[in-house]
Design an enzyme around this catalytic site. Structure first.
Site, PDB file in Angstrom:
ATOM      1  N   GLY A 225      27.660 -22.436   2.917  1.00  0.00           N
ATOM      2  CA  GLY A 225      27.853 -21.426   1.893  1.00  0.00           C
ATOM      3  C   GLY A 225      26.687 -21.428   0.924  1.00  0.00           C
ATOM      4  N   CYS A 226      26.526 -20.351   0.189  1.00  0.00           N
ATOM      5  CA  CYS A 226      25.393 -20.241  -0.726  1.00  0.00           C
ATOM      6  C   CYS A 226      25.497 -21.241  -1.879  1.00  0.00           C
ATOM      7  CB  CYS A 226      25.247 -18.812  -1.242  1.00  0.00           C
ATOM      8  SG  CYS A 226      26.753 -18.102  -1.948  1.00  0.00           S
ATOM      9  N   TYR A 227      26.660 -21.287  -2.549  1.00  0.00           N
ATOM     10  CA  TYR A 227      26.825 -22.252  -3.640  1.00  0.00           C
ATOM     11  C   TYR A 227      26.730 -23.694  -3.143  1.00  0.00           C
ATOM     12  CZ  TYR A 227      28.686 -18.452  -6.644  1.00  0.00           C
ATOM     13  OH  TYR A 227      28.867 -17.316  -7.385  1.00  0.00           O
TER      14      TYR A 227
ATOM     15  N   THR B  11      25.050 -24.824  -0.750  1.00  0.00           N
ATOM     16  CA  THR B  11      23.654 -25.142  -0.424  1.00  0.00           C
ATOM     17  C   THR B  11      22.954 -25.757  -1.625  1.00  0.00           C
ATOM     18  OG1 THR B  11      23.486 -23.426   1.279  1.00  0.00           O
ATOM     19  CG2 THR B  11      21.433 -24.142   0.248  1.00  0.00           C
TER      20      THR B  11
END
Length: 308
Positions: free
Chosen positions: A113-115, A117
């Site tokens: 996921g972006c967060y 990461t």
């Protein structure tokens, strides 16, 4: 012979960005379905079986269905959804944390996921090094561009022009929390406070730490040095040396970028710290990560085609 790639969900935000990054890549042959075929199960199944590698850019339930459709084939899968990020049998697609060799050999790779990461890039190496305790009650504050919410949130932000800030996940059960805990090997779940700002792309992930209360007795300079050593060979992740800056900015008009910057800020004496990651939620946080994993799975230099 070109590697055959099928992007299931190619019309979505992540899928479109992946297609854009692959547009001039002669190593790959894209298997493309027209608008009618994209919703036809038989056509999708045929493409999933024909592809060498399928990239799933779908909602979680649809991604699980796609994996079932691919059963009986040798197709390798990169799943950009959150459906398999803590699932057995799936390799977590964060090469800097998981290891390049594991991704190179995997059949099933789950894109981070972006967060997570940003969170994992900062916390996981420091927990492994023993500088941060695994049983610490970590908190994470983060802001993202509105593209991370998909077409519905994009439409909302672009129609309601007075929106300045949106915090959410107020039930404290955001779906990214399990992967943050698992892949940093933490004892406790993360207290996570995500928010959205009126920028299309970009992200800041901020982890405040009271170092003076930790039995490991770390200092901010030690954390920065350890991160710099951990990522010293990376062409994607950069640890900035600035120990003090008056501000850290996220610009609304930022261009697409597949790298990530890490910062460690500390007060005098280093007793308190803020670990901050700055990245593109559609780049290293999504499409760029998928391309990086694709390169590794195909035995290519991992930064090929990335926007760095």
């Amino acid at each position: 012979m070109a590697t055959r790639i099928f992007i299931d969900g190619a019309a979505g935000t992540t899928g479109l960005e992946i297609r854009d990054r692959l547009a001039d890549r002669g190593e790959f042959e894209l298997l493309v379905l027209d608008d009618a075929q994209r919703k036809d199960e038989a056509a999708r199944k045929e493409a999933l079986h024909e592809a060498d590698i399928a990239i799933l850019c779908l909602p979680d339930d649809a991604a699980k269905e796609a994996v079932i459709l691919a059963e009986g084939s040798d197709t390798r899968i990169i799943d950009a959804s959150s459906a398999h990020r803590v699932s057995d049998g799936w390799t977590y697609g964060f090469p800097e944390i998981t290891g390049h060799d594991k991704i190179a050999e995997a059949q099933f790779v789950s894109n981070p996921g972006c967060y997570p990461t940003g969170f994992l890039a900062l916390v996981a190496p420091l927990v492994r090094a023993g500088l941060l305790p695994a049983d610490w009650p970590f908190t994470c504050n983060a802001v993202s561009g509105y593209s991370g919410g998909g077409k519905a949130l994009i439409a909302r932000y672009e129609s309601e022009t007075d929106l300045a800030f949106r915090t959410y996940g107020l039930d404290l059960a955001h779906k990214h929390r399990p992967e943050m805990q698992k892949h940093a090997a933490l004892t406790h779940g993360v207290l996570f406070a995500p928010a959205v700002v009126p920028a299309y792309r970009g992200m800041l992930v901020d982890i405040p730490l009271h170092l003076g209360a930790m039995a490991t007795d770390p200092r901010s300079d030690d954390l920065r040095a350890a991160l710099a050593e951990f990522y010293s060979g990376s062409g994607v992740v950069t640890v900035r040396e600035e120990a003090a800056m008056p501000e850290l900015l996220l610009h609304a008009g930022i261009a697409a970028h597949d790298g990530m910057e890490l910062f460690v800020f500390g007060n005098e004496g280093g007793w308190n710290a803020r670990l901050i990651a700055r990245l593109d939620n559609l780049g290293k946080g999504a499409s760029g990560a998928a391309i990086q994993n694709l390169n590794i799975m195909c035995g290519l230099p991992e930064t090929t085609g990335l926007r760095l």
